[in-house]
Design a protein around this motif. Structure first.
Motif, mmCIF file in Angstrom:
data_model
loop_
_atom_site.group_PDB
_atom_site.id
_atom_site.type_symbol
_atom_site.label_atom_id
_atom_site.label_comp_id
_atom_site.label_asym_id
_atom_site.label_seq_id
_atom_site.Cartn_x
_atom_site.Cartn_y
_atom_site.Cartn_z
ATOM 1 N N ALA A 1 11.133 -27.838 -13.318
ATOM 2 C CA ALA A 1 12.206 -29.058 -14.327
ATOM 3 C C ALA A 1 12.475 -28.294 -15.736
ATOM 4 O O ALA A 1 11.589 -27.058 -16.065
ATOM 5 C CB ALA A 1 11.032 -30.201 -14.667
ATOM 6 N N ALA A 2 13.573 -28.418 -16.076
ATOM 7 C CA ALA A 2 13.916 -28.071 -17.463
ATOM 8 C C ALA A 2 13.161 -28.247 -18.649
ATOM 9 O O ALA A 2 12.493 -29.201 -18.668
ATOM 10 C CB ALA A 2 15.512 -28.378 -17.734
ATOM 11 N N TYR B 1 12.164 -29.037 -22.238
ATOM 12 C CA TYR B 1 12.543 -29.469 -23.479
ATOM 13 C C TYR B 1 12.342 -28.741 -25.045
ATOM 14 O O TYR B 1 11.333 -28.232 -25.074
ATOM 15 C CB TYR B 1 12.141 -30.886 -23.982
ATOM 16 C CG TYR B 1 12.545 -31.984 -22.866
ATOM 17 C CD1 TYR B 1 13.910 -32.755 -22.989
ATOM 18 C CD2 TYR B 1 11.611 -32.270 -21.881
ATOM 19 C CE1 TYR B 1 13.934 -33.482 -22.063
ATOM 20 C CE2 TYR B 1 12.024 -33.073 -20.834
ATOM 21 C CZ TYR B 1 13.311 -33.893 -20.983
ATOM 22 O OH TYR B 1 13.695 -34.595 -19.844
ATOM 23 N N GLU C 1 14.880 -36.996 -13.788
ATOM 24 C CA GLU C 1 15.088 -36.933 -15.206
ATOM 25 C C GLU C 1 16.392 -36.472 -15.529
ATOM 26 O O GLU C 1 16.959 -36.605 -16.576
ATOM 27 C CB GLU C 1 14.134 -35.766 -15.733
ATOM 28 C CG GLU C 1 12.433 -36.246 -15.506
ATOM 29 C CD GLU C 1 11.672 -35.369 -15.934
ATOM 30 O OE1 GLU C 1 11.721 -34.733 -17.245
ATOM 31 O OE2 GLU C 1 10.740 -34.950 -15.246
ATOM 32 N N GLU C 2 16.918 -35.515 -14.817
ATOM 33 C CA GLU C 2 18.437 -34.861 -15.001
ATOM 34 C C GLU C 2 19.376 -36.036 -15.082
ATOM 35 O O GLU C 2 20.335 -35.972 -15.590
ATOM 36 C CB GLU C 2 18.619 -33.995 -13.892
ATOM 37 C CG GLU C 2 17.714 -32.710 -14.350
ATOM 38 C CD GLU C 2 17.625 -31.567 -13.161
ATOM 39 O OE1 GLU C 2 18.515 -31.662 -12.239
ATOM 40 O OE2 GLU C 2 17.233 -30.548 -13.233
ATOM 41 N N THR C 3 19.292 -36.721 -14.021
ATOM 42 C CA THR C 3 20.275 -37.907 -13.936
ATOM 43 C C THR C 3 20.082 -38.973 -14.855
ATOM 44 O O THR C 3 21.116 -39.381 -15.449
ATOM 45 C CB THR C 3 19.796 -38.754 -12.541
ATOM 46 O OG1 THR C 3 20.173 -37.830 -11.329
ATOM 47 C CG2 THR C 3 20.841 -39.755 -12.194
ATOM 48 N N ARG D 1 6.320 -29.560 -20.192
ATOM 49 C CA ARG D 1 7.803 -30.047 -20.060
ATOM 50 C C ARG D 1 8.641 -29.348 -21.556
ATOM 51 O O ARG D 1 9.597 -29.841 -21.733
ATOM 52 C CB ARG D 1 7.878 -31.762 -20.067
ATOM 53 C CG ARG D 1 7.527 -32.290 -19.001
ATOM 54 C CD ARG D 1 8.965 -31.908 -18.121
ATOM 55 N NE ARG D 1 9.062 -32.797 -17.118
ATOM 56 C CZ ARG D 1 8.805 -32.455 -15.960
ATOM 57 N NH1 ARG D 1 7.907 -31.305 -15.468
ATOM 58 N NH2 ARG D 1 8.826 -33.362 -14.847
ATOM 59 N N ARG E 1 19.280 -38.020 -17.845
ATOM 60 C CA ARG E 1 20.022 -37.465 -19.110
ATOM 61 C C ARG E 1 21.234 -37.587 -19.145
ATOM 62 O O ARG E 1 21.972 -37.833 -20.206
ATOM 63 C CB ARG E 1 19.476 -36.063 -19.148
ATOM 64 C CG ARG E 1 17.922 -35.886 -19.553
ATOM 65 C CD ARG E 1 17.801 -36.137 -20.820
ATOM 66 N NE ARG E 1 18.275 -35.251 -22.028
ATOM 67 C CZ ARG E 1 17.772 -34.363 -22.281
ATOM 68 N NH1 ARG E 1 16.680 -33.587 -21.788
ATOM 69 N NH2 ARG E 1 18.340 -33.511 -23.149
ATOM 70 N N VAL E 2 22.022 -37.236 -17.948
ATOM 71 C CA VAL E 2 23.282 -37.526 -17.722
ATOM 72 C C VAL E 2 23.951 -38.971 -17.946
ATOM 73 O O VAL E 2 25.267 -39.012 -18.440
ATOM 74 C CB VAL E 2 23.904 -36.990 -16.161
ATOM 75 C CG1 VAL E 2 25.266 -37.224 -15.926
ATOM 76 C CG2 VAL E 2 23.543 -35.551 -15.979
ATOM 77 N N PRO F 1 12.382 -33.171 -10.588
ATOM 78 C CA PRO F 1 13.368 -33.009 -11.949
ATOM 79 C C PRO F 1 14.819 -33.618 -11.784
ATOM 80 O O PRO F 1 15.476 -33.924 -12.995
ATOM 81 C CB PRO F 1 13.472 -31.587 -12.174
ATOM 82 C CG PRO F 1 13.524 -31.132 -10.727
ATOM 83 C CD PRO F 1 12.465 -31.698 -9.885
ATOM 84 N N ALA F 2 15.177 -33.898 -10.583
ATOM 85 C CA ALA F 2 16.491 -34.620 -10.294
ATOM 86 C C ALA F 2 16.416 -35.865 -11.169
ATOM 87 O O ALA F 2 17.553 -36.314 -11.677
ATOM 88 C CB ALA F 2 16.753 -34.751 -8.976
#
Length: 534
Positions: free
Chosen positions: A268-269, A271, A161-163, A92, A165-166, A158-159
């Protein structure tokens, strides 16, 4: 036409009955797995309740229980933290050199725990403590957590985690609230394996003079097997192993975790570590030196030192090394073949004739995960001494012990391979007039060959490094790499043990590398995790 379709549908809905021969083979294998449990229980009950109370209600048993439980808890927690942290950094983050570290992190799996113990003990006798035992088993077993957690992080959607973070959550909050709950099945499976391996470990603790149930059982056997003490201690060890299995089952629960999107898999993006990248890189290097560098470096050091004839059990020679290597490879090959042979009927029953009875037979086979090698060995010794004396200390009996101990490891891999084999091809073969045996030999087994090869390779690696059952059941005059290392290190002949340790490490790492290269890294681990899920 309608009648024919209805008849075909009814036949398809009706579960097939397994052939009697296949069902009998499944019963025989399951009975073989249950045999050590039954023999141990009978031996423990032979002395009566009063003898059991006198033997178990002693400070020694309390000390063994305290040592075992404390070590299990500490090792499991340490491995969970180390394995999860390593997996997070590799999967990650933008950690420099993470591909190299991903390979380095799993190398300790190919180095037996008693080899790691031998390496550390030869550096300093001060490690003959709880902390030395904790260090050795943590460095040996943390990959059992790292591998499933890393795989889970790769497969995670990954959606989510992205949610998070948003919505304004920082990295720590995302990990604790989103990632960690999804890692629960993989993390608990890895922790279960760490707990079970720590509970049944013998060689590492015996070398470190750290008293656990396995070392106490072996000492009681050496002192005189006629008493009920080894069997009673073995029953406690079995109960603890089964408690670990049941505890993991309930902790895992019935929760299901999957990806929200079923389209193209998206990575996933990563870090950015920023200023912490250098610190993480240095930390990984230091950890790799401790986990891998010390065992391999110590073996290399002792290879350059002359052995002391006064402490060596038998003088080192290339002939002795070759004989021990051949014995290890021969027994490992025989054990792997027998284990695969016994796993096949159970896997066929579970995948082609699924019902409550075949499921029960399969679950009985998984109980072997709760039967430590020392318990299986002592049960087989007791049985053969009293009932089947010609089999005592025979190669066949040792191979049977290997098969019982490592059956779950092979069974899950064989089961998965048979599930991937297309049943339609088998049905087509039957429609062309082939019998069940012909379909199995000409269609099913060739389709499942890669999975069968993976199972064979994994059991070979596990058997090659097995110590406890080999130490107790090996025929007179048979010395394997493991038993020769044990004999030399027991007399502090570290230089004499080094060539045998080096060959074992090379064979184990080479087999593991070939297995990972041929079947993928997941094949080295996934069957072990599933085997623990009873």
């Amino acid at each position: 036409m309608f009648t024919a379709s209805l008849r075909a549908g009814l036949l398809k809905a009706t579960p097939k009955r397994p052939p009697l021969g296949l069902l009998a083979a499944g019963f025989a294998v399951s009975a073989l797995v249950l045999l050590p449990f039954c023999v141990t229980a009978v031996s423990a009950a032979r002395g009566g309740i009063s003898v059991a109370v006198d033997l178990l209600w002693r400070p020694l048993v309390g000390e063994l229980l305290f040592n075992s439980l404390l070590l299990i808890v500490c090792t499991t927690l340490c491995c969970a933290v180390i394995g999860t942290t390593a997996a997070w950094l590799v999967e990650r983050t933008d950690l420099p050199g993470k591909k190299f570290f991903a390979v380095l992190a799993v190398i300790p799996l190919a180095i037996p725990a008693f080899i790691t113990s031998y390496a550390w003990l030869s550096l300093s006798p001060a490690l003959e403590t709880f902390w030395g035992a904790l260090l050795v088993v943590t460095m040996s077993y943390y990959p059992l957590v790292y591998l499933p957690v890393a795989a889970a992080l790769r497969e995670m959607d990954p959606a989510l985690e992205e949610t998070a973070r948003v919505l304004g959550n920082n990295v720590t909050a995302v990990f604790l609230r989103v990632v960690l709950p999804q890692l629960r099945p993989a993390l608990l499976g890895g922790m279960l394996l760490v707990a079970l391996n720590t509970l049944v470990e013998f060689g590492a603790f015996a070398l470190l003079r750290f008293r656990t149930f396995t070392t106490a059982i072996y000492a009681a056997y050496r002192a005189g097997f006629s008493g009920a003490e080894p069997a009673l201690l073995a029953m406690i060890l079995i109960v603890l192993c089964l408690a670990c299995l049941v505890g993991e089952h309930f902790a895992r629960g019935k929760a299901q975790y999957g990806r929200l999107a079923r389209g193209v898999r998206r990575e996933a993006a990563k870090y950015e570590l920023g200023g912490s990248a250098a610190l993480a890189f240095i930390g990984f290097i230091v950890f790799a030196v401790v986990a891998v560098g010390v065992p391999l470096g110590t073996i290399g050091y002792w290879l350059t030192q002359p052995s002391d004839p006064a402490t060596t059990v038998s003088p080192y020679s290339l002939s002795a090394l070759a004989q021990a290597t051949w014995a290890s490879v021969r027994l490992a090959s025989g054990g792997a073949a027998l284990t695969l042979f016994l796993a096949l009927p159970l896997a066929i029953l579970a995948t082609r004739y699924e019902n409550w009875l075949t499921t029960l037979l399969e679950r009985c086979a998984y109980l072997a995960q709760g039967a430590p090698g020392i318990v299986v060995a002592l049960a087989l010794i007791s049985l053969t001494v009293h009932s089947v004396s010609p089999l005592y200390q025979s190669t066949f009996l040792l191979l049977v012990a290997y098969a019982i101990v490592f059956l779950p490891l092979a069974l899950v891999s064989v089961r998965a391979a048979l599930l991937q084999a297309q049943k339609q091809l088998e049905e087509a073969g039957r429609s062309l007039g082939l019998g069940r045996l012909s379909v199995l030999l000409r269609i099913t087994l060739p389709l499942a060959a890669p999975g069968l090869g993976a199972a064979l390779a994994m059991v070979f690696i596990a058997t090659l490094t097995e110590l406890t059952a080999t130490l107790l059941l090996a025929p007179i005059g048979t010395q394997t790499l493991a038993t020769q290392i044990w004999a030399d290190t027991s007399t502090v002949a570290f230089a004499a043990a080094a060539p045998f340790a080096a060959v074992m490490a090379v064979l184990s790492m080479a087999a593991s590398w070939l297995l990972a290269r041929r079947f993928g890294t997941a094949s080295v681990f996934a069957p072990k995790t599933s085997a623990g899920a009873v």
